[in-house]
Scaffold this motif. Structure first.
Motif, short mmCIF file in Angstrom:
data_model
loop_
_atom_site.label_atom_id
_atom_site.label_comp_id
_atom_site.label_asym_id
_atom_site.label_seq_id
_atom_site.Cartn_x
_atom_site.Cartn_y
_atom_site.Cartn_z
N UNK A 174 0.85 -1.19 0.00
CA UNK A 174 0.00 0.00 0.00
C UNK A 174 0.88 1.24 0.00
N UNK A 175 0.57 2.18 -0.87
CA UNK A 175 1.33 3.43 -0.98
C UNK A 175 0.51 4.56 -0.38
N UNK A 176 1.11 5.28 0.53
CA UNK A 176 0.47 6.44 1.13
C UNK A 176 1.28 7.67 0.79
N UNK A 177 0.69 8.56 -0.03
CA UNK A 177 1.42 9.75 -0.46
C UNK A 177 2.34 9.43 -1.62
N UNK A 178 3.33 10.28 -1.81
CA UNK A 178 4.25 10.11 -2.93
C UNK A 178 3.63 10.57 -4.23
N UNK A 179 4.46 10.63 -5.27
CA UNK A 179 3.96 11.03 -6.57
C UNK A 179 4.81 10.40 -7.65
N UNK A 180 4.23 10.27 -8.84
CA UNK A 180 4.92 9.67 -9.97
C UNK A 180 5.95 10.66 -10.51
N UNK A 181 7.20 10.21 -10.63
CA UNK A 181 8.28 11.09 -11.11
C UNK A 181 9.12 10.35 -12.14
N UNK A 182 10.03 11.08 -12.75
CA UNK A 182 10.94 10.50 -13.72
C UNK A 182 11.78 9.40 -13.06
N UNK A 183 11.96 8.30 -13.78
CA UNK A 183 12.71 7.18 -13.24
C UNK A 183 14.18 7.23 -13.58
N UNK A 184 14.85 6.10 -13.39
CA UNK A 184 16.30 6.08 -13.63
C UNK A 184 16.63 5.91 -15.10
N UNK A 185 15.63 5.59 -15.93
CA UNK A 185 15.80 5.57 -17.38
C UNK A 185 14.84 6.56 -17.99
N UNK A 186 15.17 7.04 -19.17
CA UNK A 186 14.24 7.90 -19.89
C UNK A 186 12.99 7.11 -20.24
N UNK A 187 11.83 7.68 -19.96
CA UNK A 187 10.57 7.04 -20.33
C UNK A 187 9.98 6.13 -19.27
N UNK A 188 10.70 5.87 -18.16
CA UNK A 188 10.07 5.09 -17.10
C UNK A 188 9.93 5.96 -15.86
N UNK A 189 9.29 5.42 -14.83
CA UNK A 189 8.88 6.24 -13.70
C UNK A 189 9.41 5.68 -12.39
N UNK A 190 9.30 6.51 -11.37
CA UNK A 190 9.65 6.12 -10.02
C UNK A 190 8.62 6.72 -9.08
N UNK A 191 8.69 6.34 -7.81
CA UNK A 191 7.81 6.92 -6.80
C UNK A 191 8.60 7.97 -6.02
N UNK A 192 8.23 9.22 -6.19
CA UNK A 192 8.89 10.30 -5.47
C UNK A 192 8.35 10.43 -4.05
N UNK A 193 9.28 10.45 -3.08
CA UNK A 193 8.91 10.61 -1.67
C UNK A 193 9.24 12.04 -1.29
N UNK A 194 8.21 12.83 -0.95
CA UNK A 194 8.40 14.26 -0.78
C UNK A 194 8.07 14.77 0.62
N UNK A 195 7.37 14.02 1.42
CA UNK A 195 6.93 14.51 2.72
C UNK A 195 7.15 13.45 3.79
N UNK A 196 7.13 13.90 5.03
CA UNK A 196 7.48 13.01 6.14
C UNK A 196 6.46 11.91 6.36
N UNK A 197 5.26 12.03 5.80
CA UNK A 197 4.25 11.00 5.98
C UNK A 197 4.08 10.10 4.76
N UNK A 198 4.84 10.33 3.70
CA UNK A 198 4.81 9.44 2.55
C UNK A 198 5.49 8.13 2.91
N UNK A 199 4.86 7.02 2.59
CA UNK A 199 5.49 5.73 2.89
C UNK A 199 4.81 4.62 2.10
N UNK A 200 5.43 3.46 2.11
CA UNK A 200 4.90 2.25 1.51
C UNK A 200 4.83 1.20 2.61
N UNK A 201 3.69 0.58 2.79
CA UNK A 201 3.54 -0.41 3.85
C UNK A 201 3.28 -1.78 3.23
N UNK A 202 3.89 -2.79 3.83
CA UNK A 202 3.76 -4.16 3.34
C UNK A 202 3.46 -5.07 4.54
N UNK A 203 2.40 -5.84 4.43
CA UNK A 203 2.03 -6.75 5.51
C UNK A 203 2.81 -8.05 5.47
#
Length: 576
Positions: free
Chosen positions: A379-408
């Motif tokens: 589950x992703x809470x916050x974050x935003x889609x940003x440019x990835x490590x290659x041209x044309x792909x994406x990454x998850x930008x972490x911009x704030x102190x409450x952005x996180x990814x949780x895994x059970x």
């Protein structure tokens, strides 16, 4: 304002009986805690939707006008209304797309300033339903709540990304010269020396000039307007605003006057090809300056003799040719990654493979077929889609102190490997957390992997004894065992992409940190406690006792979790 949203305040909000000072107090109260935001939503929205307070009461609409005006006076941003678009789902704002330089706060305020829909000029006609007006009022209060909550989150951003002389925009199949510090895609560089054996680099200067540097080459950048090339092949595109941009060689200085040109230097000569505009060639004193214009080329010998030669566009690397070369390189790297992921998926031990260029902005599937039964998705809470490590792909930008990814993920590790492609934007956080047990600060055996402020890679284990925990459950003096690498990441490298790996090997009794596929710290490992996982968080960990947060500042592209120790060869292969 009290911790609870009293009925008095709810009545004031619904009736619009709030002056500017009270509206400012309301915003501050909302920004103080996410619980306050949830309380506001639950109480006020339900009152508006269920009790339909505005139905057949047009006199109250003027009161909501006052509140709207008060909020605008508190946030008097001058924003063009078409900078952002939003979709509204059950009263909650979901980001669709906006300019990378804008925050949600500005975009929501932009939405508030739109002339349409106009929820000030609604007049109930006899027999006309008031439901559209109620919906618009709900959207208005939703915007206020989102504005306040996003302001609360945004206030905790540590620092904006650094900006240097130029940005490393692309790297194509680069092999660095021995002893040279590798540059990273996305990082900003200060005065520095660049040396590559092969491949191509694209640098975009902050004043607008563009440089393609092809190997083998050496280039020393002194400042934004001066550089020195003893040997190599360079292609420049310089705007008029940066006229006076100078490239020095052992034989001559080339001073640009707002143009496109190529420089090729070896031991025998320095060659200049001018594609557009004019370049001044200086040898010795200023009286020896010669101007070269579009479609012409000159050669300067070691004796400083300037002679005209036949121009050749083959010496100039233009943007279209570079993009073709880049596209072929990216395709090759994607194919290599897919092949490697397929190989890893066929071997046991891969619990999680997360590709943040896929999925939605709230959920991401676990791509490991072997580990999907333990962890179907995160589950992703916050974050935003940003440019990835290659041209044309994406990454998850972490911009704030409450952005996180949780895994059970619930698992006990005898061995552990974590691998990540990350872009680090700042080292100033308490710790750039990569992964941690959800109860790392409170439970024995939980672990944490992070990059600390001095650029050290760190692995921590909570080794608090059960007796200590029972004596004082609120104690903040927990015992942690740390496994630290030397300082390997510098602030000057921030903004670039790094391949990081951590391997806990119970057979070799070592903890090894890897940077770009190479071991940078090997530490002895004696398993103090089992490595317990009762749920993982990526990019964030919260201390429920002190309410401090350690959060990542940058972007995540790929993340792997294994319950076995990868070999040095496997770790190196994953970094390619």
């Amino acid at each position: 304002m009290s911790e609870d949203l009293s009925r008095e305040w709810i009545e004031k909000i619904i009736k619009g009986n709030i002056d500017a000072n009270e509206a400012a107090l309301l915003l501050d109260w909302l920004k103080a805690s996410r619980d306050h935001v949830e309380l506001f939503r639950d109480n006020v929205w339900m009152d508006l939707l269920l009790e339909r307070r505005f139905e057949n009461e047009p006199a109250r609409q003027s009161e909501s006008d006052k509140l709207f005006s008060a909020i605008k006076s508190i946030r008097p941003d001058s924003v063009e209304p078409d900078h952002a678009d939003f979709e509204w789902d059950q009263g909650k704002p979901n980001r669709v797309e906006s300019s990378p330089n804008e925050t949600n706060r500005v975009a929501i305020h932009s939405r508030l300033l739109r002339p349409e829909p106009d929820f000030h000029k609604h007049d109930n006609q006899p027999g006309e339903s008031s439901i559209p007006f109620i919906i618009r009022v709900v959207l208005f209060f939703s915007a206020i709540m989102w504005l306040a909550w996003d302001g609360y989150r945004g206030d905790h951003r540590v620092q904006e990304e650094r900006v240097g002389l130029a940005r490393v925009s692309e790297l194509v199949d680069v092999q660095w010269a021995p002893g040279t510090e590798p540059l990273r895609r996305g990082q900003y560089i200060d005065p520095s020396k660049i040396a590559l054996v092969s491949g191509t680099i694209r640098l975009d200067y902050t004043h607008g000039a563009r440089l393609f540097l092809e190997g083998p080459s050496e280039l020393t950048i002194s400042d934004s307007m001066h550089s020195f090339c003893p040997n190599g092949k360079l292609s420049f595109s310089v705007p008029k605003a940066a006229a006076g941009f100078e490239v020095a060689t052992p034989f001559a200085r080339f001073v640009d006057q707002g143009t496109e040109f190529a420089v090729q230097v070896d031991q025998r000569s320095a060659v200049l090809d001018v594609v557009k505009g004019r370049v001044d060639v200086a040898v010795g004193n200023e009286s020896s300056t010669v101007s070269t214009t579009a479609g012409k080329a000159v050669q300067v010998s070691p004796s400083r003799q300037i002679s005209s030669i036949t121009a050749s566009l083959g010496r100039y690397l233009d943007l279209a040719t570079f993009d073709t070369r880049l596209g072929q390189y990216v395709t090759q790297k994607r194919d290599e990654k897919q092949s490697l992921d397929s190989q890893l998926d066929q071997r046991p031990g891969l619990l999680a493979r997360l590709d943040f260029s896929e999925g939605t902005l709230d959920r991401l599937e676990n791509l490991s077929s072997w580990g999907r039964t333990l962890l179907p998705q995160v589950t992703i809470e916050g974050g935003r889609r940003e440019e990835g490590r290659f041209q044309g792909n994406y990454s998850l930008g972490i911009r704030n102190r409450n952005d996180c990814i949780t895994a059970g993920l619930k698992h006990t590790f005898n061995e552990l490997t974590m691998v990540a492609w990350v872009r680090i934007d700042q080292l100033n956080n308490m710790g750039n957390v990569l992964a941690a047990g959800q109860d790392f600060f409170g439970r024995r055996g939980q672990f944490l992997w992070q990059v600390v402020q001095d650029g050290t890679l760190q692995f921590q284990i909570n080794n608090t004894s059960p007796d200590t925990a029972r004596r004082d459950s609120r104690s903040t003096q927990n015992e942690f065992v740390c496994f630290d690498s030397p300082s390997v990441i510098r602030q000057s490298q921030t903004g670039g992409w790094f391949h990081l790996a951590l391997v806990v090997d119970s057979r070799q009794k070592t903890v090894t940190h890897y940077l770009d596929g190479k071991p940078v710290g090997i530490l002895p490992w004696s398993q103090v406690v089992p490595l317990e996982c009762e749920g993982l968080t990526f990019a964030n960990v919260q201390d429920n006792k002190t309410h401090n947060a350690r959060y990542f500042d940058g972007a995540l592209a790929d993340f792997y979790v294994f319950d076995r120790a990868l070999s040095p060869a496997e770790s190196g292969q994953m970094a390619q």
